[in-house]
Scaffold this motif. Sequence first.
Motif, PDB file in Angstrom:
ATOM      1  N   VAL A 158      35.427  44.265 -52.025  1.00  0.00           N
ATOM      2  CA  VAL A 158      36.858  44.515 -52.187  1.00  0.00           C
ATOM      3  C   VAL A 158      37.617  44.095 -50.934  1.00  0.00           C
ATOM      4  CG1 VAL A 158      38.625  46.299 -52.517  1.00  0.00           C
ATOM      5  CG2 VAL A 158      36.538  46.321 -53.916  1.00  0.00           C
ATOM      6  N   ASP A 217      45.208  46.954 -50.722  1.00  0.00           N
ATOM      7  CA  ASP A 217      44.679  47.611 -51.918  1.00  0.00           C
ATOM      8  C   ASP A 217      44.959  49.095 -51.773  1.00  0.00           C
ATOM      9  OD1 ASP A 217      41.822  49.047 -51.288  1.00  0.00           O
ATOM     10  OD2 ASP A 217      42.137  47.317 -49.987  1.00  0.00           O
ATOM     11  N   HIS A 230      41.195  52.907 -53.765  1.00  0.00           N
ATOM     12  CA  HIS A 230      40.476  53.571 -54.853  1.00  0.00           C
ATOM     13  C   HIS A 230      39.675  52.520 -55.609  1.00  0.00           C
ATOM     14  CE1 HIS A 230      43.812  56.427 -54.129  1.00  0.00           C
ATOM     15  NE2 HIS A 230      42.831  57.302 -54.279  1.00  0.00           N
ATOM     16  N   VAL A 231      38.377  52.599 -55.518  1.00  0.00           N
ATOM     17  CA  VAL A 231      37.496  51.629 -56.151  1.00  0.00           C
ATOM     18  C   VAL A 231      36.613  52.364 -57.141  1.00  0.00           C
ATOM     19  CG1 VAL A 231      35.671  49.933 -55.774  1.00  0.00           C
ATOM     20  CG2 VAL A 231      37.476  50.207 -54.069  1.00  0.00           C
ATOM     21  N   PHE A 262      39.820  47.999 -59.016  1.00  0.00           N
ATOM     22  CA  PHE A 262      40.667  48.516 -57.950  1.00  0.00           C
ATOM     23  C   PHE A 262      42.069  47.960 -58.163  1.00  0.00           C
ATOM     24  CE2 PHE A 262      38.712  44.619 -56.595  1.00  0.00           C
ATOM     25  CZ  PHE A 262      39.705  43.911 -55.950  1.00  0.00           C
TER      26      PHE A 262
END
Length: 134
Positions: free
Chosen positions: A13, A76, A79-80, A89
Amino acid sequence: MSQTTAIDVDRIVRRYVAVWGEPDPAARERAVADLWVADGVEFVEGAQFRGRAGLVDRVAEAYGLFVATGDYHVTDDDHVSVHDDVVMFTIQLTYAKGPRVDEVAFAARVFLVLDDDGRILQDYHLTVQPLPEA
């Protein structure tokens, strides 16, 4: 995909978010090659970007329109979610200047389908907060 748990999803991410803000074209191209498989595809609001060249062009265009102008940063929401080979995400454009600095201007839910090595096979962007009308 049974190996997803062994892959550093947070690192994927971070690298994914970083590629959209990479100013150096050669570094951006290397980052795309490291993130996506050679025949990877991204689906965005009725458009598809296929293969390494298509993805490099897509990322470069987005960088030019939003980040190179100095108007936005790519972030971002920290929160994944992970389920098997899918990583989800939210990617955001936050204002880089002005009275709304660091506020979210745009947000899209990203769904990445990964291969066993943690590289992106398919990438889906679903807008949840469109950019305000100019």
